[in-house]
Write an enzyme that holds these catalytic residues in place. Structure first.
Site, PDB file in Angstrom:
ATOM      1  N   ASP A  99       0.866  -1.175   0.000  1.00  0.00           N
ATOM      2  CA  ASP A  99       0.000   0.000   0.000  1.00  0.00           C
ATOM      3  C   ASP A  99       0.902   1.223   0.000  1.00  0.00           C
ATOM      4  OD1 ASP A  99      -2.465   1.458   0.406  1.00  0.00           O
ATOM      5  OD2 ASP A  99      -3.191  -0.298   1.484  1.00  0.00           O
ATOM      6  N   GLU A 278      -6.767   3.337  -5.701  1.00  0.00           N
ATOM      7  CA  GLU A 278      -7.989   3.344  -4.896  1.00  0.00           C
ATOM      8  C   GLU A 278      -8.920   4.428  -5.445  1.00  0.00           C
ATOM      9  OE1 GLU A 278      -8.254   5.169  -1.199  1.00  0.00           O
ATOM     10  OE2 GLU A 278     -10.022   4.041  -0.637  1.00  0.00           O
ATOM     11  N   ASP A 336     -12.518  -1.217   4.333  1.00  0.00           N
ATOM     12  CA  ASP A 336     -13.280   0.016   4.585  1.00  0.00           C
ATOM     13  C   ASP A 336     -14.787  -0.210   4.571  1.00  0.00           C
ATOM     14  OD1 ASP A 336     -11.090   1.723   4.835  1.00  0.00           O
ATOM     15  OD2 ASP A 336     -10.979   2.095   2.679  1.00  0.00           O
TER      16      ASP A 336
HETATM   17  C1  NOJ Z   1      -8.394   4.931   1.991  1.00  0.00           C
HETATM   18  C2  NOJ Z   1      -8.094   3.817   2.935  1.00  0.00           C
HETATM   19  O1  NOJ Z   1      -8.546   2.615   2.385  1.00  0.00           O
HETATM   20  C3  NOJ Z   1      -8.767   4.168   4.242  1.00  0.00           C
HETATM   21  O2  NOJ Z   1      -8.707   3.095   5.153  1.00  0.00           O
HETATM   22  C4  NOJ Z   1      -8.122   5.413   4.785  1.00  0.00           C
HETATM   23  O3  NOJ Z   1      -8.800   5.825   5.940  1.00  0.00           O
HETATM   24  C5  NOJ Z   1      -8.131   6.559   3.758  1.00  0.00           C
HETATM   25  N1  NOJ Z   1      -7.764   6.115   2.443  1.00  0.00           N
HETATM   26  C6  NOJ Z   1      -7.155   7.635   4.153  1.00  0.00           C
HETATM   27  O4  NOJ Z   1      -5.849   7.200   3.940  1.00  0.00           O
END
Ligand code: NOJ
Ligand code: CA
Length: 568
Positions: A99, A278, A336
């Site tokens: 990541d 993402e 998430d």
């Molecule tokens: C996306 C991530 O998947 C999430 O978990 C995070 O809180 C936000 N980006 C901020 O980095």
């Protein structure tokens, strides 16, 4: 058949390191814990791991607030452990994608500590600082995670910008030194041998430089109210429109394409690496394959129910939007969002529905991303008390529910638990010993373990049970590997009865075409095969179908059946 890159053929599996396996008894998952389970992953049949952040972090956002990009979080291990993990995967012919959190750092990162130390510091401009006006924030922008997007810093009498929490100040990517430092960071991990990156929150990298006020005409509190009251589709769309307007100057600026092309060029210095973003916006594939390799199909995760029409609406509209040559990337779960079974399960046919979700991921065109724990049917875990909630978004929601909505603490807790992401991040359930084998019995896991580990929702019990979800995962993943049409073939929906999704995968030079029928209903269904060709091989069925398949023209499907066959 045109050959494909490894990341087009691969099945990805997201490992959330804090919750995967604890090897040293501190209640926190770690790299050695993952290493111990590499055979499990290989046996499951996944080809590539996406590892959520493994860097040191004060954990305000569970690792998405990085305080050192070049190190491993001490509770996860050290660089030697990381290299052993990488080698362990490579030895098994598997890949590792890490990541990369590039929009912001932690406020504890040495870059930010320097930046905030003085207006004259050489790293001042590495972040976004603005004068406050008469004690008020520089403008009316909000943070996505709540409150003003600006945090006043009395020491230097200016405010810094943060799209997420104030503990996550945004980097200033317009500063060439920042860009160079971040590209060097990527090169550092590439030199170590990682196979690519999942780029976190990339849409937020740039914001309008002249920081114009947003003109949504409402406050974040008002938007919160509106979204809590929205029931109909129209109302939800109104909320989405208002939110887009509110954050219009803070995300997806066209300038980002140039930067992505630069990042892509840097990556291309190392052949065979992958960038997955993402984001769901297909424009980030770029043109002529010059930005991201993969862009997540997140709209699929927003289907209200698992139905053929929901899948087809999404898939068709998505496929037609992809730029030429772009490769789709499908997912139904991550760290998430609610566990897929908590979203789509009906409480009576959960295993069947989980199997269908997997079959969908493995048979739609594109690269599938699976989330750890879904293979054993892990469910959302809801805490009993606000003191157990770790995710700051949950805590913020709890306060909003009480302060803004006037709800009781019980009501506020119920909603905060829905929003807090802890529910899908609980420890992996390995067996039915105390703490589900995630950590020793006398350790306290960092998040509570879901008690359903004792009722068969664990890997060891399911390995022993022939018809378990885990064993279905293993056989479906294997079936996909043995069926090139499911990876290389084109996609053609077939006419099917209500509740069934049927499609053809083939052409494009594959030697064996394939037909997929997913009965998403709890009734039996009859489908007339519109294919003149013969069924030559049963690739997979959830039910026993020994008989002469070549004679099937009219196929009777069992409730929730998955039927995949090769056709001539
Ligand atoms: C996306 C991530 O998947 C999430 O978990 C995070 O809180 C936000 N980006 C901020 O980095
Ligand atoms: Ca540990």
């Amino acid at each position: 058949m045109k050959d494909l890159e490894w990341w087009q053929r691969a099945i990805f599996y997201q490992v959330y390191p804090r919750s995967f396996a604890d090897s040293n008894g501190d209640g926190v998952g770690d790299l050695n814990g993952i290493i111990k389970h590499l055979d499990y992953l290989q046996d499951l049949g996944v080809d590539a791991i996406w590892l959520s952040p493994h860097y040191p972090s004060p954990l305000w956002d569970c690792g998405y607030d990085v305080s050192d990009y070049l190190m491993v979080a001490p509770e996860y291990g050290d660089l030697d452990d990381f290299i052993r993990l990488l080698e362990g995967l490579h030895k098994r012919g598997m890949y590792l994608v890490t990541d990369f959190v590039l929009n912001h750092t932690s406020d504890q990162h040495s870059w930010f500590l320097e930046s905030r130390s003085s207006r004259k510091n050489s790293k001042r401009d590495w972040y976004i600082w603005q004068n406050s006006i008469g004690g008020r924030p520089p403008n009316n922008w909000y943070s996505w995670f709540g409150g003003s997007a600006w945090e006043f810093d009395p020491a230097t009498n200016q405010s810094y910008y943060h799209f997420f929490f104030k503990q996550q100040p945004d980097l200033n990517w317009r500063n060439p030194e920042v860009k160079a430092a971040m590209l060097d960071t990527m090169r550092y991990w590439l030199e170590l041998g990682v196979d690519g990156f999942r780029l976190d929150s990339l849409g937020m990298i740039f914001e309008a430089p002249d920081i114009p006020d947003q003109e949504s005409g409402m406050t974040q509190q008002e938007l919160y109210h509106l979204s809590r009251m929205a029931k109909s589709r129209d109302q939800r769309m109104q909320v989405a429109r208002a939110s887009r307007k509110m954050f219009r100057f803070q995300m997806d600026l066209s300038e980002l394409h140039g930067l992505l092309r630069e990042i892509r060029q840097a990556i291309d210095e190392y052949p065979g690496k992958v960038l997955v973003g993402e984001t769901e916006l297909v424009e980030y594939y770029g043109s002529a394959n010059d930005e991201l390799h993969l862009v997540f199909n997140f709209p699929l995760t927003r289907m209200k129910k698992l139905t053929p029409s929901a899948v087809l609406c999404n898939h068709f509209s998505r496929l037609t939007k992809l730029p030429a040559g772009a490769w789709p990337c499908n997912t139904l779960g991550n760290h998430d969002i609610s566990r897929l079974l908590s979203r789509y399960g009906d409480g009576n046919h959960d295993i069947e529905i989980a199997r269908l979700c997997l079959a969908l991921m493995l048979t739609l065109p594109g690269t599938p991303f699976l989330y750890n724990g879904d293979e054993i049917g892990m469910l959302d875990y809801l805490a009993n008390d606000i003191s157990q909630v770790q995710d700051q978004i949950g805590l913020w929601t709890y306060r909003m529910e009480i302060d803004e909505m006037g709800h009781s603490p019980e009501q506020a807790l119920a909603y905060a638990l829905e929003i807090a992401r802890d529910k899908c991040r609980t420890p992996f359930q390995w067996d039915n010993s105390p703490n589900a084998g995630f950590c020793p019995a006398d350790a306290t896991p960092w998040l509570p373990v879901n008690s359903n580990y004792a009722d068969g929702v664990n890997a060891a019990d399911q390995t022993r049970t022939p018809n378990s979800l885990l064993n279905s995962y293993r056989s479906l993943l294997k079936a996909r590997k043995l069926t090139p049409a499911l990876v290389y073939g084109g996609f053609q929906p077939l006419k099917s009865p209500p509740g069934c999704l049927a499609f053809f995968r083939g052409g494009r030079g594959v030697s064996e075409n394939c037909m997929v029928v997913l009965n998403m209903s709890k009734g039996t269904r009859v489908i007339e095969l519109p294919i003149r060709n013969r069924i030559t091989r049963l690739v997979y069925s959830t039910h026993s179908r020994e008989k002469k398949l070549e004679s099937f023209r009219i196929l009777s499907l069992f409730p929730f059946e998955i039927f995949i066959a090769a056709v001539e």
